[in-house]
Every structure is written in C-alpha cells, then in structure tokens.
Design a protein around this motif. Structure first.
Motif, PDB file in Angstrom:
ATOM      1  N   ALA A  74       0.820  -1.213   0.000  1.00  0.00           N
ATOM      2  CA  ALA A  74       0.000   0.000   0.000  1.00  0.00           C
ATOM      3  C   ALA A  74       0.853   1.262   0.000  1.00  0.00           C
ATOM      4  O   ALA A  74       1.911   1.333   0.634  1.00  0.00           O
ATOM      5  CB  ALA A  74      -0.914  -0.004   1.226  1.00  0.00           C
ATOM      6  N   ASP A  75       0.376   2.271  -0.727  1.00  0.00           N
ATOM      7  CA  ASP A  75       0.990   3.590  -0.654  1.00  0.00           C
ATOM      8  C   ASP A  75       0.652   4.263   0.675  1.00  0.00           C
ATOM      9  O   ASP A  75       1.476   4.963   1.260  1.00  0.00           O
ATOM     10  CB  ASP A  75       0.490   4.479  -1.807  1.00  0.00           C
ATOM     11  N   THR A  76      -0.587   4.067   1.124  1.00  0.00           N
ATOM     12  CA  THR A  76      -1.074   4.721   2.332  1.00  0.00           C
ATOM     13  C   THR A  76      -1.979   3.764   3.096  1.00  0.00           C
ATOM     14  O   THR A  76      -2.691   2.962   2.488  1.00  0.00           O
ATOM     15  CB  THR A  76      -1.873   6.000   1.983  1.00  0.00           C
ATOM     16  N   VAL A  77      -1.935   3.845   4.420  1.00  0.00           N
ATOM     17  CA  VAL A  77      -2.836   3.073   5.274  1.00  0.00           C
ATOM     18  C   VAL A  77      -3.912   4.023   5.802  1.00  0.00           C
ATOM     19  O   VAL A  77      -3.604   5.083   6.358  1.00  0.00           O
ATOM     20  CB  VAL A  77      -2.074   2.422   6.446  1.00  0.00           C
ATOM     21  N   TYR A  78      -5.165   3.647   5.584  1.00  0.00           N
ATOM     22  CA  TYR A  78      -6.296   4.427   6.090  1.00  0.00           C
ATOM     23  C   TYR A  78      -6.957   3.673   7.237  1.00  0.00           C
ATOM     24  O   TYR A  78      -7.255   2.484   7.118  1.00  0.00           O
ATOM     25  CB  TYR A  78      -7.329   4.683   4.991  1.00  0.00           C
ATOM     26  N   MET A  79      -7.191   4.397   8.340  1.00  0.00           N
ATOM     27  CA  MET A  79      -7.901   3.842   9.486  1.00  0.00           C
ATOM     28  C   MET A  79      -9.092   4.754   9.769  1.00  0.00           C
ATOM     29  O   MET A  79      -9.300   5.757   9.087  1.00  0.00           O
ATOM     30  CB  MET A  79      -6.957   3.733  10.683  1.00  0.00           C
ATOM     31  N   ASP A  82      -6.809   9.068  12.148  1.00  0.00           N
ATOM     32  CA  ASP A  82      -5.373   9.165  11.892  1.00  0.00           C
ATOM     33  C   ASP A  82      -4.653   8.835  13.197  1.00  0.00           C
ATOM     34  O   ASP A  82      -4.352   9.714  14.007  1.00  0.00           O
ATOM     35  CB  ASP A  82      -5.032  10.582  11.420  1.00  0.00           C
ATOM     36  N   MET A  83      -4.384   7.546  13.395  1.00  0.00           N
ATOM     37  CA  MET A  83      -3.946   7.047  14.688  1.00  0.00           C
ATOM     38  C   MET A  83      -2.557   7.529  15.118  1.00  0.00           C
ATOM     39  O   MET A  83      -2.212   7.456  16.293  1.00  0.00           O
ATOM     40  CB  MET A  83      -3.967   5.522  14.683  1.00  0.00           C
ATOM     41  N   ASP A  84      -1.738   7.986  14.175  1.00  0.00           N
ATOM     42  CA  ASP A  84      -0.407   8.446  14.568  1.00  0.00           C
ATOM     43  C   ASP A  84      -0.348   9.960  14.767  1.00  0.00           C
ATOM     44  O   ASP A  84       0.728  10.519  14.951  1.00  0.00           O
ATOM     45  CB  ASP A  84       0.660   7.984  13.569  1.00  0.00           C
ATOM     46  N   ASP A  85      -1.505  10.617  14.751  1.00  0.00           N
ATOM     47  CA  ASP A  85      -1.565  12.052  15.009  1.00  0.00           C
ATOM     48  C   ASP A  85      -1.514  12.279  16.521  1.00  0.00           C
ATOM     49  O   ASP A  85      -2.410  11.836  17.250  1.00  0.00           O
ATOM     50  CB  ASP A  85      -2.867  12.618  14.432  1.00  0.00           C
ATOM     51  N   PRO A  86      -0.477  12.950  17.039  1.00  0.00           N
ATOM     52  CA  PRO A  86      -0.349  13.134  18.497  1.00  0.00           C
ATOM     53  C   PRO A  86      -1.518  13.869  19.127  1.00  0.00           C
ATOM     54  O   PRO A  86      -1.775  13.716  20.317  1.00  0.00           O
ATOM     55  CB  PRO A  86       0.947  13.965  18.636  1.00  0.00           C
ATOM     56  N   SER A  87      -2.234  14.660  18.321  1.00  0.00           N
ATOM     57  CA  SER A  87      -3.342  15.435  18.883  1.00  0.00           C
ATOM     58  C   SER A  87      -4.576  14.581  19.162  1.00  0.00           C
ATOM     59  O   SER A  87      -5.495  15.020  19.860  1.00  0.00           O
ATOM     60  CB  SER A  87      -3.722  16.577  17.934  1.00  0.00           C
ATOM     61  N   LEU A 163       2.714  -1.684  12.816  1.00  0.00           N
ATOM     62  CA  LEU A 163       3.240  -2.339  11.615  1.00  0.00           C
ATOM     63  C   LEU A 163       3.417  -1.330  10.484  1.00  0.00           C
ATOM     64  O   LEU A 163       4.449  -1.325   9.793  1.00  0.00           O
ATOM     65  CB  LEU A 163       2.281  -3.451  11.190  1.00  0.00           C
ATOM     66  N   ALA A 164       2.426  -0.467  10.293  1.00  0.00           N
ATOM     67  CA  ALA A 164       2.492   0.528   9.226  1.00  0.00           C
ATOM     68  C   ALA A 164       3.637   1.507   9.457  1.00  0.00           C
ATOM     69  O   ALA A 164       4.347   1.888   8.518  1.00  0.00           O
ATOM     70  CB  ALA A 164       1.158   1.274   9.122  1.00  0.00           C
ATOM     71  N   LYS A 165       3.812   1.926  10.701  1.00  0.00           N
ATOM     72  CA  LYS A 165       4.894   2.859  11.005  1.00  0.00           C
ATOM     73  C   LYS A 165       6.256   2.201  10.813  1.00  0.00           C
ATOM     74  O   LYS A 165       7.210   2.842  10.347  1.00  0.00           O
ATOM     75  CB  LYS A 165       4.739   3.376  12.428  1.00  0.00           C
ATOM     76  N   LYS A 166       6.348   0.917  11.133  1.00  0.00           N
ATOM     77  CA  LYS A 166       7.596   0.185  10.913  1.00  0.00           C
ATOM     78  C   LYS A 166       7.930   0.142   9.427  1.00  0.00           C
ATOM     79  O   LYS A 166       9.110   0.225   9.038  1.00  0.00           O
ATOM     80  CB  LYS A 166       7.460  -1.234  11.476  1.00  0.00           C
ATOM     81  N   LYS A 168       7.150   2.408   7.450  1.00  0.00           N
ATOM     82  CA  LYS A 168       7.239   3.814   7.024  1.00  0.00           C
ATOM     83  C   LYS A 168       6.081   4.209   6.097  1.00  0.00           C
ATOM     84  O   LYS A 168       6.267   4.931   5.112  1.00  0.00           O
ATOM     85  CB  LYS A 168       8.586   4.105   6.358  1.00  0.00           C
ATOM     86  N   LYS A 169       4.900   3.719   6.403  1.00  0.00           N
ATOM     87  CA  LYS A 169       3.704   4.064   5.636  1.00  0.00           C
ATOM     88  C   LYS A 169       3.043   5.308   6.227  1.00  0.00           C
ATOM     89  O   LYS A 169       3.005   5.487   7.452  1.00  0.00           O
ATOM     90  CB  LYS A 169       2.698   2.908   5.649  1.00  0.00           C
ATOM     91  N   GLU A 170       2.515   6.122   5.351  1.00  0.00           N
ATOM     92  CA  GLU A 170       1.701   7.238   5.818  1.00  0.00           C
ATOM     93  C   GLU A 170       0.367   6.695   6.320  1.00  0.00           C
ATOM     94  O   GLU A 170      -0.216   5.787   5.716  1.00  0.00           O
ATOM     95  CB  GLU A 170       1.457   8.230   4.691  1.00  0.00           C
ATOM     96  N   ILE A 171      -0.110   7.230   7.440  1.00  0.00           N
ATOM     97  CA  ILE A 171      -1.391   6.810   8.015  1.00  0.00           C
ATOM     98  C   ILE A 171      -2.351   7.989   7.960  1.00  0.00           C
ATOM     99  O   ILE A 171      -2.041   9.086   8.429  1.00  0.00           O
ATOM    100  CB  ILE A 171      -1.217   6.335   9.473  1.00  0.00           C
ATOM    101  N   ASN A 172      -3.518   7.769   7.372  1.00  0.00           N
ATOM    102  CA  ASN A 172      -4.560   8.787   7.299  1.00  0.00           C
ATOM    103  C   ASN A 172      -5.836   8.279   7.963  1.00  0.00           C
ATOM    104  O   ASN A 172      -5.991   7.070   8.193  1.00  0.00           O
ATOM    105  CB  ASN A 172      -4.862   9.169   5.846  1.00  0.00           C
TER     106      ASN A 172
END
Length: 298
Positions: A74-79, A82-87, A163-166, A168-172
């Motif tokens: 995948a180019d991008t992972v959609y959940m 946006d689970m990796d957004d610190p806010s 897994l996605a962050k490992k 290096k996938k963008e998460i939206n």
C-alpha cells in the motif's frame, strides 16, 4: 495530510506510483476472511480492506503473510482515525465529556447512582465523582478490559498502526475525532446511561457474549459476525443506532474511497462490523462496480 497531494503535478506522480504490480495473494475459497482485495473500475492496482477488532488479548493478534504483503504494497494506510496524530489522544480526552453541562447524576436514581459509584470504586479503582461529566458510552468502554481473560490487551488497530509505522507508511483517517465525538452525542445520554448500568449489572453475561464475539472474530466467519450484530443485547443497540454507528459512516467512507483508490493503492483498516451485511463496505463496493474478492488470511 500528504502535502504531495496539494499539487496537481505530484498527484499524477502518485497515480503512476500506484501502477506497480499488485501482489499475487491467494484467494479464499469461501467468505471466511477479514482481508478483501478491491480491484476493477478505475482502480489501477489492488487496494485492500481489513476488518479490525478494537480490544483483544495481545497474544491473540497474529498477522498473516498475506496481510503483511498487503500493508507493504500500500501507498497509504487508512484507518477510522489518523492514529499516529499526536493530537488524537489529547483531543479525545477533551471530547469525552457530555455537552450542556450534563452530569451522570442527572440520569440515575439515588440507588442506581450508588450501584454505579460502588462498581467504579471497587472494580475500576476510580471514584465516579472524577468522571461526572463523561459520556456514559465512554465509561462503558472502561469495562471492556474486565471482559478479557488476560492481563495484556491491545487493539488490532494499534498493532496495525505499529506495523504501518515500521514499514514507514503514511497513516490517514477516514474520520475526524470531532466527527466520532458527534456520533456519541447523537445517541441520547439517557439511553447511554441505561446501557452503562445494564452492562454493570450484567457483567458476567457480557463477558460470555464478549468472548463469543472474540472467538467469531478470530475465526473470520463474517456471516457469523453479521448475525452477532443482529442478536441479543448487542442487537438492541444496533437496531436503535445502527445507522449512526455503522451504516451512515459506511456510506461516507465509500464516497471517500472512490476518490482515494483512483489515485493510489491503499490498505483500509476499520472495525470488522463495517464490512458485513448489505449495508457493509464489501456490499457497497460491489454495488459501485468494484471487484471485491476474499483473500486467504491465515
């Protein structure tokens, strides 16, 4: 947000990237899988949709070789968010409270409130007075770890994010935190309060139901997941609020995915309940003209 997509020239580059060959993943002979391949229509290469479960014992979560390949492709992972957004965490704390100054005491008799207070003090270890303003559905979520037969729990969503962050996938996210908060605000607080008290009074029965749901999820029998959503105590909630909790959101996601999948191949991870039934994502994608095939996920 991916800044590249703000520029038309780079959107074209992104589309070209999506033309690399799809992985040759084995197709499941029946529908007993949580991983689905989406092709056809204006999709250049395959995208994938996977059904998650928001809380399980960590040792019960295993990702198949096919799923690992789908994420890597995948180019991008959609959940859902946006689970990796610190806010998200900070914003979540701010949006847990009821609107208009409502308090838990507003929805219970004196004896009901005492049962609630005693439970949270004895079983959760937190005085209920510290959570007076929280939405009852948010408090009900605090009971879920009590239903698991393990000390270490996590969500399939959280493990997928790692897994996605490992990789290096963008998460939206398909939704904003404000929208998800509005979902719970649209369910009357009185109704949420009754559900919370019922869960506390019937915790042993809920544990059995919860275990059954986990086992069905692990078996990947999506027809049984659909039946679970429509039965018993859980069915009461779905009958009253199915449009708010699932179906309206599914329709909104389809509108987004039609545009997203035309530009890039994506891995979409949402709660497994969103996949099933004639109003689920699988059926809606097929109605839109996509080819949706079950992938062997073992």
């Amino acid at each position: 947000m991916n800044l590249m997509k703000l520029f038309a020239g780079l959107v074209i580059m992104c589309s070209c990237k999506a033309q690399h060959k799809s992985p040759d993943l084995p197709i499941q002979k029946n529908n007993n899988t949580l991983l689905w391949e989406v092709t056809g229509k204006n999709v250049k290469t395959a995208s994938y949709i996977f059904g998650t479960f928001h809380l399980m014992c960590k040792d019960d979560i295993h990702f198949s070789p096919a799923l690992l390949k789908a994420v890597q492709f995948a180019d991008t992972v959609y959940m859902e968010l946006d689970m990796d957004d610190p806010s998200i965490m900070l914003g979540g704390m701010m949006m847990m409270n009821m609107k208009d100054g409502k308090k838990l005491k507003d929805f219970y008799t004196e004896s009901e409130y005492k049962r609630l207070s005693d439970f949270f003090k004895d079983s959760i270890g937190v005085p209920i007075v510290m959570m007076q303003s929280m939405k009852p559905s948010m408090l009900e979520a605090l009971l879920y770890p009590k239903m698991l037969a393990c000390n270490t729990s996590t969500g399939v969503d959280m493990e997928l994010m790692a897994l996605a962050k490992k990789d290096k996938k963008e998460i939206n996210g398909l939704e904003t935190l404000a929208f998800q908060a509005s979902v719970f605000d649209s369910i009357p607080y009185e109704e949420q309060a009754k559900g919370l008290l019922k869960a506390i009074d019937s915790l042993d029965d809920y544990k059995k139901d919860f275990d059954s749901i986990v086992q069905v999820y692990k078996s990947q029998r999506i027809d049984d997941i659909e039946r679970m959503l429509a039965k018993g105590d859980f069915g009461d909630d779905m009958e009253a609020n199915g449009d708010v909790l699932l179906y309206n959101r599914n329709r909104n996601w389809i509108k987004q995915l039609k545009q997203i999948m035309a530009k890039e191949n994506v891995f979409v991870a949402v709660g497994a309940g969103h996949l099933v039934g004639d109003k689920g994502l699988i059926a809606l994608l097929k109605k839109e003209g996509y080819t949706v095939r079950p992938v062997l996920n073992q």
